[in-house]
Write a protein that holds these residues in place. Structure first.
Motif, PDB file in Angstrom:
ATOM      1  N   GLN A 186      37.924  28.989  41.238  1.00  0.00           N
ATOM      2  CA  GLN A 186      36.967  28.638  42.375  1.00  0.00           C
ATOM      3  C   GLN A 186      37.101  27.798  43.338  1.00  0.00           C
ATOM      4  OE1 GLN A 186      33.153  27.540  40.768  1.00  0.00           O
ATOM      5  NE2 GLN A 186      33.951  26.850  38.843  1.00  0.00           N
ATOM      6  N   SER A 231      31.629  33.733  46.606  1.00  0.00           N
ATOM      7  CA  SER A 231      33.075  33.577  46.598  1.00  0.00           C
ATOM      8  C   SER A 231      33.487  33.288  45.439  1.00  0.00           C
ATOM      9  CB  SER A 231      33.298  32.746  47.852  1.00  0.00           C
ATOM     10  OG  SER A 231      33.141  33.396  49.033  1.00  0.00           O
ATOM     11  N   ASP A 232      32.932  32.082  44.774  1.00  0.00           N
ATOM     12  CA  ASP A 232      33.341  31.604  43.389  1.00  0.00           C
ATOM     13  C   ASP A 232      33.202  32.654  42.443  1.00  0.00           C
ATOM     14  OD1 ASP A 232      34.105  29.218  44.563  1.00  0.00           O
ATOM     15  OD2 ASP A 232      32.338  28.204  43.824  1.00  0.00           O
ATOM     16  N   ALA A 245      36.065  35.067  42.744  1.00  0.00           N
ATOM     17  CA  ALA A 245      37.292  34.353  42.371  1.00  0.00           C
ATOM     18  C   ALA A 245      37.358  34.400  40.992  1.00  0.00           C
ATOM     19  CB  ALA A 245      37.502  32.911  43.003  1.00  0.00           C
ATOM     20  N   ARG A 259      40.841  34.100  39.082  1.00  0.00           N
ATOM     21  CA  ARG A 259      41.294  33.168  40.184  1.00  0.00           C
ATOM     22  C   ARG A 259      40.429  31.721  40.016  1.00  0.00           C
ATOM     23  NH1 ARG A 259      40.616  37.119  43.673  1.00  0.00           N
ATOM     24  NH2 ARG A 259      39.146  35.836  44.907  1.00  0.00           N
TER      25      ARG A 259
END
Length: 182
Positions: A123, A112-113, A116, A121
């Motif tokens: 994290q 996910s991080d 991102a 974006r």
């Protein structure tokens, strides 16, 4: 008849293929690290391997669906996660795998991080060393829920591994966005 925590994976052949791909991935990455080189021919070989693995993973998904524990077992699913983690040039694949693969919470947090940060974006879990974190005051709670060590321990470990600091630096922008500047 009682339920069992043990089950037979549906596709051991696919599982074996995924594990072989992960083994090749790690062998080449460790070889380039051990040689002390991350540029030139060695880096090109890693890049080509990632492209070949990308094509193979997309074909697997098309033929069998997204890998899950039930389909390939825990070990192969962890191997698949690592391969997906290295697909930074295919954010769509990484995002789709976050949605469709039943990765462990720690693996989901790491991926996910990565998605991102590579999407510009901040994290959530602070797993991408040097990249800004969304809501840093509550990051340790999110990390704990995902099975990750506290952020201070992670930073200490990263500083020991990378005494010159993170390989990449980022600039925070309005709206939770970031920009890579080096």
């Amino acid at each position: 008849m009682g339920s069992s925590i043990f089950y037979t994976m549906k596709n051991p052949t696919l599982a074996a293929q995924i594990i072989r791909m992960k083994d090749m991935d790690q062998e080449l990455r460790f070889l380039t690290r051990d040689l002390g080189t991350t540029d030139g021919l060695a880096n090109s070989l890693v890049y080509v391997m990632d492209l070949v693995h990308n094509t193979a993973m997309l074909r697997m998904i098309e033929r069998y669906g997204y890998p899950t524990r039930a389909l390939v077992g825990k070990r192969a699913l962890q191997a698949f996660w690592l391969l997906v983690q290295h697909q930074d040039d295919d954010l769509l694949l990484q995002g789709d795998c976050l949605t469709h693969c039943d990765f462990e919470p720690k693996e989901q947090a790491l991926l996910s991080d990565r998605v991102a940060v590579n999407s510009g974006r901040k994290q959530i879990f602070g797993t991408q060393y040097g990249a800004p974190i969304l809501n840093p005051k509550t990051v340790d709670q999110r990390r704990k829920e995902a099975g990750l060590e506290p952020i201070a321990e992670y930073h200490a470990r990263m500083k020991a591994m990378f005494p010159k600091g993170p390989a990449r630096t980022y600039q925070s922008l309005p709206g939770g966005k970031i920009r890579r500047i080096s």
